[in-house]
Motif scaffolding. Structure first.
Motif: not given
Length: 172
Positions: A105-114
């Motif tokens: 989640s912290s890496t920002g690789e997945v749109l919904i997590e960003r």
């Protein structure tokens, strides 16, 4: 601004619930939303999750983490609730839809997590309130500004630094 709709949603939620203030009590806020919060002992790679089952909403967070991280995790899960839970099927054969906040989640690789991270930042550190607090400060040292703002908004200095950078403030 890249996530203007998310900024607007966070402001709307805070104002509707009368919590539009720096460093508000996020656990009282969530209680007012009728969302259950359950602290859990997770492994180090899981910070929290959102579960929705039969209309019941539960946010869980890793009780082993620091208070600022817990606040951000809970706000992140609220982001999933406000931004994503209505757009996706919540149940498959009565199995609840669960969204985790973990290292990915912290890496920002997945749109919904960003998007959930952007919501958490906007919820905990509303742009208008940050501007008001910066205007009050009699300080020129960037690290002191970040530290004072982080204390005021009850977030980590790292979260405040990212937020200021994302709002276009030069931190040097």
């Amino acid at each position: 601004m890249l996530y203007r709709h998310i900024e607007e949603k966070a402001d709307e939620v805070l104002k509707n619930e009368n919590f539009y203030t720096a460093g508000f009590d996020i656990f009282k806020f969530i209680k007012k939303l009728n969302i259950e919060v359950v602290p859990k002992k997770f492994s180090d790679d899981i910070s929290g999750f959102l579960a929705i089952n039969n209309g019941k909403v539960v946010i869980s967070f890793n009780e082993n983490e620091g208070k600022e991280r817990k606040r951000f995790t809970v706000a992140h899960e609220l982001g999933h609730f406000f931004l994503h839970s209505k757009n996706q099927p919540l149940f498959i054969d009565k199995t609840p839809k669960i969204m985790y906040r973990n290292n990915a989640s912290s890496t920002g690789e997945v749109l919904i997590e960003r998007e959930a991270n952007a919501f958490a930042a906007a919820l905990l550190m509303p742009q208008k309130l940050i501007i008001e607090e910066i205007d009050k400060l009699q300080e020129n040292d960037a690290s002191k500004i970040i530290s004072k703002l982080a204390d005021k908004f009850k977030v980590s200095e790292q979260a405040m630094s990212f937020r200021l950078s994302n709002l276009g403030y030069y931190i040097g």
